[in-house]
Scaffold this motif. Structure first.
Motif, PDB file in Angstrom:
ATOM      1  N   ILE A 117      56.615  59.732  46.538  1.00  0.00           N
ATOM      2  CA  ILE A 117      57.891  59.149  46.938  1.00  0.00           C
ATOM      3  C   ILE A 117      57.842  58.674  48.387  1.00  0.00           C
ATOM      4  N   VAL A 118      57.219  59.470  49.232  1.00  0.00           N
ATOM      5  CA  VAL A 118      57.231  59.192  50.665  1.00  0.00           C
ATOM      6  C   VAL A 118      56.395  57.966  51.021  1.00  0.00           C
ATOM      7  N   PHE A 119      55.185  57.855  50.510  1.00  0.00           N
ATOM      8  CA  PHE A 119      54.308  56.752  50.904  1.00  0.00           C
ATOM      9  C   PHE A 119      54.852  55.382  50.520  1.00  0.00           C
ATOM     10  N   PRO A 120      55.364  55.178  49.299  1.00  0.00           N
ATOM     11  CA  PRO A 120      55.973  53.870  49.016  1.00  0.00           C
ATOM     12  C   PRO A 120      57.212  53.601  49.869  1.00  0.00           C
ATOM     13  N   ALA A 121      58.021  54.622  50.110  1.00  0.00           N
ATOM     14  CA  ALA A 121      59.226  54.420  50.923  1.00  0.00           C
ATOM     15  C   ALA A 121      58.869  54.058  52.363  1.00  0.00           C
ATOM     16  N   VAL A 122      57.896  54.748  52.921  1.00  0.00           N
ATOM     17  CA  VAL A 122      57.465  54.441  54.286  1.00  0.00           C
ATOM     18  C   VAL A 122      56.848  53.054  54.347  1.00  0.00           C
ATOM     19  N   SER A 123      56.095  52.683  53.329  1.00  0.00           N
ATOM     20  CA  SER A 123      55.476  51.360  53.299  1.00  0.00           C
ATOM     21  C   SER A 123      56.522  50.249  53.268  1.00  0.00           C
ATOM     22  N   VAL A 124      57.525  50.400  52.438  1.00  0.00           N
ATOM     23  CA  VAL A 124      58.586  49.391  52.357  1.00  0.00           C
ATOM     24  C   VAL A 124      59.353  49.330  53.675  1.00  0.00           C
ATOM     25  N   ALA A 125      59.614  50.486  54.278  1.00  0.00           N
ATOM     26  CA  ALA A 125      60.312  50.507  55.575  1.00  0.00           C
ATOM     27  C   ALA A 125      59.472  49.819  56.649  1.00  0.00           C
ATOM     28  N   CYS A 126      58.168  50.030  56.628  1.00  0.00           N
ATOM     29  CA  CYS A 126      57.286  49.363  57.596  1.00  0.00           C
ATOM     30  C   CYS A 126      57.273  47.858  57.380  1.00  0.00           C
ATOM     31  N   CYS A 127      57.260  47.431  56.144  1.00  0.00           N
ATOM     32  CA  CYS A 127      57.270  46.004  55.844  1.00  0.00           C
ATOM     33  C   CYS A 127      58.560  45.350  56.341  1.00  0.00           C
ATOM     34  N   LEU A 128      59.679  45.973  56.023  1.00  0.00           N
ATOM     35  CA  LEU A 128      60.959  45.428  56.484  1.00  0.00           C
ATOM     36  C   LEU A 128      61.057  45.462  58.005  1.00  0.00           C
TER      37      LEU A 128
END
Length: 129
Positions: free
Chosen positions: A36-47
């Motif tokens: 859960i954490v890695f995809p969420a952090v990745s999307v937050a970094c992209c945005l």
């Protein structure tokens, strides 16, 4: 060059980079939280990268930032590959409740990860011009 692609392709490229990174991290670092954490952090970094690109003096377009994100994330995944066994070992210890004062990471792993991200960032910059 890559910036001239339609935005949908660049978003697909960023999603593929996010998937590869998240899959690798979930495989290398055991535990349910990572899924859960890695995809969420990745999307937050992209945005966050797209937002920072808009706020800069040069006003980098979202297309530029998506290319940079995709290449940077793939570079990070490749850069962390040599340290996967060490990350797996440390994560298992933490999951068992064992805490160390310091988690030693050999300098060659750190240098390779930084080198990989920097090279991929330069490639992204060159391909987005």
């Amino acid at each position: 060059m890559l910036v001239s692609l339609p935005l949908a392709y660049l978003i697909l490229m960023a999603a593929a980079a996010t998937f590869v990174f998240s899959f690798a991290m979930a495989k290398w670092i055991p535990g349910r939280k990572g899924k859960i954490v890695f995809p969420a952090v990745s999307v937050a970094c992209c945005l966050g990268m797209v937002l920072v690109g808009q706020l800069q003096y040069q006003h980098w377009s979202p297309q530029h930032m998506l290319v940079l994100y995709s290449f940077g994330w793939v570079g990070l995944t490749v850069g962390l590959f040599p340290s996967r066994k060490l990350m797996h070992q440390y994560a298992e210890e933490i999951n068992r409740g064992e805490k160390r004062e310091k988690y030693d990471v050999p300098a060659r792993y750190t240098v390779f990860a930084v080198f990989s991200v920097v090279v991929m960032s330069f490639v992204a910059y060159a391909l987005s011009q």
